[in-house]
Design a protein around this motif. Structure first.
Motif, mmCIF file in Angstrom:
data_model
loop_
_atom_site.group_PDB
_atom_site.id
_atom_site.type_symbol
_atom_site.label_atom_id
_atom_site.label_comp_id
_atom_site.label_asym_id
_atom_site.label_seq_id
_atom_site.Cartn_x
_atom_site.Cartn_y
_atom_site.Cartn_z
ATOM 1 N N ASP A 33 0.973 -1.003 0.045
ATOM 2 C CA ASP A 33 0.089 -0.098 0.005
ATOM 3 C C ASP A 33 0.890 1.116 0.056
ATOM 4 O O ASP A 33 1.930 1.192 0.849
ATOM 5 N N THR A 37 -3.826 2.595 5.795
ATOM 6 C CA THR A 37 -5.197 2.202 5.648
ATOM 7 C C THR A 37 -5.665 1.979 7.288
ATOM 8 O O THR A 37 -4.890 1.565 8.025
ATOM 9 N N HIS A 40 -4.208 -1.239 8.778
ATOM 10 C CA HIS A 40 -2.878 -1.134 9.331
ATOM 11 C C HIS A 40 -3.075 -1.066 11.086
ATOM 12 O O HIS A 40 -1.982 -1.321 11.306
ATOM 13 N N GLU A 129 -5.210 7.844 8.871
ATOM 14 C CA GLU A 129 -5.600 7.261 7.715
ATOM 15 C C GLU A 129 -5.332 8.042 6.421
ATOM 16 O O GLU A 129 -5.590 9.295 6.358
ATOM 17 N N GLY A 130 -4.713 7.452 5.372
ATOM 18 C CA GLY A 130 -4.232 8.309 4.346
ATOM 19 C C GLY A 130 -2.615 8.887 4.193
ATOM 20 O O GLY A 130 -2.392 9.622 3.392
ATOM 21 N N GLU A 163 -8.960 7.623 11.885
ATOM 22 C CA GLU A 163 -9.699 7.971 10.765
ATOM 23 C C GLU A 163 -9.159 9.061 10.121
ATOM 24 O O GLU A 163 -8.763 10.032 10.955
ATOM 25 N N ARG A 164 -9.264 9.195 8.938
ATOM 26 C CA ARG A 164 -8.780 10.416 7.932
ATOM 27 C C ARG A 164 -9.384 11.786 8.645
ATOM 28 O O ARG A 164 -10.693 11.707 9.238
#
Length: 366
Positions: A33, A37, A40, A129-130, A163-164
């Motif tokens: 990746d 994400t 992970h 995330e990201g 989270e993003r």
């Protein structure tokens, strides 16, 4: 012993299967990746792959390799120092360093200020995330280089993914343990009248670098962060002189805040000569534009030393004998009155009170 799987008396096909299993077990983990994400952080295969491919690859040592939830090690010193800190600097990468070496150096320095010899660190990562895997790999590599330079090992850790939008890319929390081989006790409450105050080098480099790296001021400068491990410098100082009362790294709040802590803890006055404090011209210029006193601007590789006044010369010589202390200076003295205050003798011949930093003119500097 190689640990290789074998099948005594087995068929050729069975042996080929076992050989394949053995190759899979030995295969180097690789993250495919490009971005972090939520998987992970879920504790499954993606988590284990990330840990092995990024963190174990960068920090590999015998205490970390078992990847247990704890590291088990022996120490010979009867006294230990223990510290913990979190790093949320913005931007993550800046001239002279990044959040990775900052996390290692900051924790090593907190240990060193007690006179301890840093031994082992833990490192916990909170990832958004990201977040680019390439950036995480770069940060881990920077931490590994910093650990080698500081002569410590990263022996355990943790990884969480949020989270993003719930974080700012990457936060790091590090803890460290060190051995107190030095017989004395150092502390802010040990200063007394007649002591000398030294600084190990120019002040304000790190805070100025972070401020300019954000690009909000549209200023250009060659100043870089002073982030560095101070354990070796402290060892040189303690070996080269007696009478050291206190060591403090001048991070958030800068030199001024540290000196106020010493003055209040020891109930003494600290009198500083403004012309003796080393400040780079570019740091002074940026501080003037912002209306900030360089004494309040953070460092990440400088320390304040309070030492018996009779040992000031020896302490200065010891500091200057080490690369990280080459520009050390005696900047003031400790007096009995007025207790609890820091006074600055200005270059114009006046005197003013230097109080504790109020507010935070430079947010997210570490």
């Amino acid at each position: 012993m190689t640990g290789r799987a074998t099948a005594p008396g087995g068929t050729g096909r069975e042996q080929r299967v076992l050989d394949r299993i053995d190759r899979v077990r030995r295969r180097r983990a690789r993250v495919t990746d490009e971005l972090i994400t939520m998987a992970h952080g879920a504790g499954g295969k993606a988590t284990h792959t990330l840990i092995e491919a990024v963190f174990l690859e960068a920090f590999r040592n015998p205490l970390l390799e078992p990847l247990d939830d704890q590291a088990v090690f022996a120490v010979s010193s009867p006294r230990l120092a223990f510290t913990t800190d979190s790093y949320v600097v913005s931007p993550l990468f800046f001239p002279g360093g990044d959040i990775g070496d900052l996390a290692v150096n900051g924790t090593v320095n907190d240990l060193a200020m007690s006179g301890a010899r840093p031994l082992h660190l833990s490192a916990a990562f909170i990832l958004e995330e990201g977040f680019p895997v390439a950036d995480l790999t770069r940060i881990a590599a920077s931490m590994a280089r910093a650990a080698v330079a500081a002569d410590v090992r990263i022996v355990t850790g943790d990884t969480k993914v949020v989270e993003r939008g719930k974080a700012d890319g990457c936060y790091i929390t590090t803890s460290g343990v060190g051995a107190l081989d030095h017989p004395g006790t150092l502390g802010a409450a040990r200063a007394g009248a007649g002591d000398a105050v030294l600084v190990s080098g120019p002040v304000g480099d790190h805070g100025t670098t972070i401020m300019l790296a954000r690009g909000e001021l549209e200023l250009e400068s060659d100043v870089v962060s002073d982030t560095a491990p101070l354990g070796g410098l402290v060892a040189t100082l303690l070996a080269g002189t007696s009478g050291v009362r206190c060591l403090r790294d001048a991070t958030r709040g800068g030199v001024a805040t540290i000196l106020n802590e010493v003055a209040r803890a020891s109930d003494v006055a600290v009198v500083i000569d403004e012309t003796a404090v080393p400040v780079r011209p570019e740091v002074r210029g940026a501080a003037e534009i912002l209306g900030i006193d360089p004494l309040y601007v953070a460092c990440e590789g400088r320390m304040i030393v309070v030492v018996d006044g009779a040992q000031a010369g020896a302490a200065l010589a010891a500091l200057r004998s080490h690369p990280l202390g080459a520009q050390a200076a005696i900047i003031g003295r400790v007096a009995a009155d007025p207790p609890g205050l820091v006074l600055l003798k200005t270059e114009f011949g006046g005197t003013r009170i230097v109080d504790v930093l109020i507010g935070d003119p430079l947010p997210r500097i570490c």
